[in-house]
Scaffold this motif. Structure first.
Motif, PDB file in Angstrom:
ATOM      1  N   THR A 294     110.147 -20.646  33.232  1.00  0.00           N
ATOM      2  CA  THR A 294     110.498 -19.997  34.507  1.00  0.00           C
ATOM      3  C   THR A 294     111.888 -19.381  34.429  1.00  0.00           C
ATOM      4  O   THR A 294     112.116 -18.256  34.892  1.00  0.00           O
ATOM      5  CB  THR A 294     110.452 -21.022  35.659  1.00  0.00           C
TER       6      THR A 294
ATOM      7  N   GLN B 261     112.892 -15.363  34.761  1.00  0.00           N
ATOM      8  CA  GLN B 261     113.849 -14.895  35.764  1.00  0.00           C
ATOM      9  C   GLN B 261     114.990 -14.099  35.132  1.00  0.00           C
ATOM     10  O   GLN B 261     115.363 -13.035  35.622  1.00  0.00           O
ATOM     11  CB  GLN B 261     114.414 -16.095  36.528  1.00  0.00           C
TER      12      GLN B 261
ATOM     13  N   ILE C 125     103.943 -15.898  39.452  1.00  0.00           N
ATOM     14  CA  ILE C 125     104.380 -17.210  38.972  1.00  0.00           C
ATOM     15  C   ILE C 125     105.735 -17.584  39.574  1.00  0.00           C
ATOM     16  O   ILE C 125     105.939 -18.704  40.065  1.00  0.00           O
ATOM     17  CB  ILE C 125     104.457 -17.222  37.434  1.00  0.00           C
ATOM     18  N   LEU C 126     106.676 -16.631  39.550  1.00  0.00           N
ATOM     19  CA  LEU C 126     108.007 -16.922  40.071  1.00  0.00           C
ATOM     20  C   LEU C 126     107.998 -17.128  41.582  1.00  0.00           C
ATOM     21  O   LEU C 126     108.685 -18.017  42.098  1.00  0.00           O
ATOM     22  CB  LEU C 126     108.961 -15.780  39.703  1.00  0.00           C
TER      23      LEU C 126
ATOM     24  N   HIS D  81     106.493 -20.419  42.341  1.00  0.00           N
ATOM     25  CA  HIS D  81     107.432 -21.466  41.919  1.00  0.00           C
ATOM     26  C   HIS D  81     108.488 -21.693  42.999  1.00  0.00           C
ATOM     27  O   HIS D  81     108.831 -22.846  43.314  1.00  0.00           O
ATOM     28  CB  HIS D  81     108.102 -21.064  40.606  1.00  0.00           C
TER      29      HIS D  81
END
Length: 233
Positions: free
Chosen positions: A89, A93, A216-217, A220
């Motif tokens: 992650t 980013q 996904i981010l 999350h």
């Protein structure tokens, strides 16, 4: 029998102290750098004589390079267990920002900050992309690094700052992603002039990162918000 001696409190290890000092320093420096970048951009936009966008980019970009490149350390922090953030992650980013700052703005800054206008109001797609990135990145990072600096140092995070940390991404993340996509899209032409492979790499980034990586981010961050709310209950 002699009275039992009271156990003395164990002093914190020097390693933990150094870790705390380092992370506090890192987050504080990052906070100050992002605050400077954001305020500098804002001041250039204020009336009565707003600075032209290309000149704002020229003035802000050198500090933005340093500020965003410093975030590469966060991948190392995650890999060696200095922080609890997941490695993948963190890589996603940081990599997306590094691509924009070094792979788009650095070689194609004159193009992505607006040469092709849309409509008749003089506002350009590249302008919106660059300003959107600066707004979304700046506010997000001021909140994030301020939160971590207060948390790691032991000062304590005010409730309003915690609320900002776990709620503003609902607006700021879509703004950042859309602005980044505008800049990447505008760079496709000049990237193709440099190398067709680079152009298709950027096309692949748009095709994969936007529907997959951003999902996904985003999820999350929603999960992190739920964890934070559970701790308060």
């Amino acid at each position: 029998m002699p009275p039992k001696s009271k156990s003395k409190p164990q002093p914190q290890s020097s390693g933990l102290n150094l870790q705390k000092i380092y992370l506090t320093l890192y987050n504080t420096i990052s906070l100050l750098l992002w605050t400077t970048c954001t305020i500098q951009t804002l001041l250039h936009l204020l009336p009565p004589t707003p600075t032209p966008l290309p000149q704002i980019f020229t003035n802000v970009y050198p500090l933005l390079q340093i500020t965003q490149s410093l975030a590469l350390l966060e991948i190392l922090h995650s890999m060696i267990g200095l922080v609890r953030a997941p490695v993948m992650t963190t890589v996603m980013q940081v990599a997306s920002r590094i691509l924009l700052v070094w792979g788009i703005m650095f070689p194609f800054g004159g193009v992505v900050v607006g040469e092709t206008g849309i409509g008749g109001d003089g506002v350009k797609t590249g302008d919106w992309g660059f300003l959107g990135c600066m707004a979304a990145w700046g506010v997000t990072e001021i909140i994030r690094y301020g939160f971590f600096a207060l948390q790691v140092s032991g000062v304590g995070v005010p409730g309003v700052w915690g609320w900002l940390r776990y709620n503003t991404f609902y607006v700021l993340y879509p703004l950042g992603i859309s602005s980044e996509c505008i800049m990447v899209f505008k760079a496709l032409g000049p990237a193709g002039d440099v190398s067709p492979l680079y152009k298709w790499f950027l096309v692949a980034v748009l095709g994969i990162y936007v529907p997959v990586g951003s999902y996904i981010l985003y999820t999350h961050m929603i999960a992190q918000r739920r964890k934070a709310l559970k701790k308060k209950l």
